[in-house]
Design a protein around this motif. Structure first.
Motif, short mmCIF file in Angstrom:
data_model
loop_
_atom_site.label_atom_id
_atom_site.label_comp_id
_atom_site.label_asym_id
_atom_site.label_seq_id
_atom_site.Cartn_x
_atom_site.Cartn_y
_atom_site.Cartn_z
N ARG A 134 4.34 9.89 8.21
CA ARG A 134 3.45 8.47 8.32
C ARG A 134 3.28 7.44 6.68
O ARG A 134 3.57 8.20 5.43
N GLY A 135 2.82 6.37 7.24
CA GLY A 135 3.08 5.96 5.95
C GLY A 135 3.02 4.13 6.12
O GLY A 135 2.81 3.58 7.12
N PHE A 136 3.26 3.39 5.23
CA PHE A 136 2.55 1.76 5.27
C PHE A 136 4.04 1.36 5.07
O PHE A 136 4.13 1.39 4.67
N LEU A 137 3.84 0.20 6.38
CA LEU A 137 5.34 -0.62 6.29
C LEU A 137 4.77 -2.02 5.88
O LEU A 137 3.72 -2.67 6.24
N THR A 138 5.13 -3.01 5.16
CA THR A 138 4.42 -3.86 4.18
C THR A 138 5.38 -5.44 4.76
O THR A 138 6.25 -5.34 5.36
N PHE A 139 4.59 -6.13 5.55
CA PHE A 139 4.99 -7.81 5.72
C PHE A 139 4.49 -8.59 4.88
O PHE A 139 3.12 -8.51 5.15
N GLU A 140 5.16 -9.85 4.46
CA GLU A 140 4.66 -11.28 3.93
C GLU A 140 4.97 -12.25 5.34
O GLU A 140 5.74 -12.63 6.02
N VAL A 141 3.05 -12.79 5.28
CA VAL A 141 2.84 -12.91 6.44
C VAL A 141 1.96 -14.70 5.47
O VAL A 141 1.22 -15.01 4.86
N ASP A 142 2.10 -15.71 6.31
CA ASP A 142 1.49 -17.15 5.94
C ASP A 142 0.45 -17.38 6.37
O ASP A 142 -0.87 -15.87 7.13
N PRO A 143 -0.29 -17.78 5.20
CA PRO A 143 -2.00 -17.11 5.24
C PRO A 143 -2.43 -17.86 6.62
O PRO A 143 -2.00 -19.13 7.52
N GLY A 144 -3.39 -17.30 6.99
CA GLY A 144 -4.90 -18.14 8.39
C GLY A 144 -3.95 -17.29 9.49
O GLY A 144 -3.95 -18.07 10.23
N LYS A 145 -2.90 -17.03 9.28
CA LYS A 145 -2.45 -16.36 11.17
C LYS A 145 -3.73 -15.33 11.33
O LYS A 145 -4.00 -15.16 11.05
N GLN A 149 0.53 -1.22 0.42
CA GLN A 149 -0.04 0.06 -0.77
C GLN A 149 0.97 0.56 -0.14
O GLN A 149 2.25 1.20 0.81
N ASP A 150 0.32 2.32 -0.49
CA ASP A 150 1.02 3.47 -0.46
C ASP A 150 0.42 4.63 0.27
O ASP A 150 -1.15 4.22 0.52
N PRO A 151 0.79 5.53 1.25
CA PRO A 151 2.77 5.41 1.08
C PRO A 151 3.50 4.45 1.54
O PRO A 151 3.61 3.91 2.88
N ASN A 152 4.31 3.87 1.01
CA ASN A 152 5.02 3.03 1.44
C ASN A 152 6.72 3.74 2.12
O ASN A 152 7.03 5.09 2.10
N LEU A 153 6.46 3.36 3.42
CA LEU A 153 7.08 4.28 4.70
C LEU A 153 8.79 3.84 4.60
O LEU A 153 9.54 4.33 4.95
N THR A 154 9.23 2.87 3.60
CA THR A 154 10.50 2.25 3.63
C THR A 154 11.26 3.89 3.27
O THR A 154 12.80 3.30 3.46
N ASN A 155 11.20 4.57 2.19
CA ASN A 155 11.44 5.49 2.12
C ASN A 155 11.71 6.29 3.02
O ASN A 155 13.15 7.19 2.92
N GLN A 156 10.56 6.94 3.39
CA GLN A 156 11.43 7.54 4.37
C GLN A 156 12.04 6.97 5.91
O GLN A 156 12.70 8.30 6.47
N LEU A 157 12.29 6.23 6.17
CA LEU A 157 12.60 5.20 6.86
C LEU A 157 14.36 5.16 6.57
O LEU A 157 15.28 5.81 7.44
N HIS A 158 14.66 4.76 5.27
CA HIS A 158 16.01 4.99 4.87
C HIS A 158 16.59 6.90 4.52
O HIS A 158 18.17 6.57 4.96
N SER A 159 16.03 7.26 4.24
CA SER A 159 16.82 9.23 4.66
C SER A 159 16.09 9.64 5.68
O SER A 159 14.93 10.90 5.35
N PRO A 160 15.50 9.62 6.04
CA PRO A 160 15.09 10.31 7.63
C PRO A 160 15.16 12.03 7.23
O PRO A 160 16.28 11.93 7.88
N ALA A 161 14.18 12.92 7.44
CA ALA A 161 14.88 14.42 8.40
C ALA A 161 14.13 14.40 10.27
O ALA A 161 13.16 13.83 10.31
N VAL A 162 15.48 14.64 10.51
CA VAL A 162 15.32 15.04 12.08
C VAL A 162 13.88 16.01 12.43
O VAL A 162 14.38 16.95 11.74
N GLY A 163 13.32 15.23 13.57
CA GLY A 163 12.55 16.53 13.59
C GLY A 163 11.13 16.22 13.14
O GLY A 163 9.93 16.84 13.76
#
Length: 190
Positions: free
Chosen positions: A159-170, A141-155
């Protein structure tokens, strides 16, 4: 005629504390007795000690959705976790077969230029299986938060989404920030 008898030599037994005396003797026409003295040592006593006191840290109290936590990297707020999520575009084409997406809606406010690492965020299922973020440059989903985590601006909060791959039915039960500087920060998902 002189008969010489040689008395037997006897070796004393080695005890815990001392070595017994050994005697050898010989005599003409007489038998010689061998006397052995044995000394035993008293058992050593061990000073009584008390068992070491075990000090354990209490388990961290899980936070609720929408609650902010302070870590060594800055402030984090988990707004929610959606699972399963159907992705479109690139994410759906490169998704691992047999896995489903889960996305965490996060707000991060870095307190230093190093900021947060996406690898410090984890999802845990009720069966204790833990998942790390989906390590690709696209998200489900967008906005993808990983871009902001790689180059943070102090202070500056992002806000965004962090994606995980999960086994079905968990059943997802916890979201965690494990940054190594202290106990994990845990949000309850149930």
């Amino acid at each position: 005629m002189t008969t010489t008898k040689i008395a037997a030599c006897a070796a004393a037994t080695l005890s815990v504390a001392a070595l017994a005396l050994t005697a050898c003797a010989s005599a003409d026409n007489a038998s010689t007795a061998v006397k052995t003295t044995m000394t035993t040592a008293k058992p050593a006593t061990t000073p009584k000690t008390s068992a070491p006191k075990v000090t354990s840290k209490p388990a961290p109290v899980p936070l609720g959705l929408g609650e902010q936590a302070q870590s060594s990297s800055g402030a984090v707020t988990l707004h929610g976790v959606d699972y399963p999520v159907t992705a479109s575009g690139t994410a759906s084409r490169i998704q691992t077969a047999g896995k489903q997406f889960a996305v965490a809606d996060l707000e991060v406010c870095p307190s230093s230029s190093t900021g947060f690492s996406a690898s410090n965020f984890r999802l845990a299922a009720s069966d204790a299986v833990t998942y790390t973020f989906w390590n690709v440059q696209v998200g489900a989903q967008d906005p993808n938060l990983t871009n902001q985590l790689h180059s943070p601006a102090v202070g500056v909060c992002a806000r965004g989404f962090l994606t995980f791959e999960v086994d079905p039915g968990k059943t997802l039960s916890q979201f965690m920030l494990v940054d190594g500087s202290r106990s994990p920060i845990i949000w309850s998902l149930t």
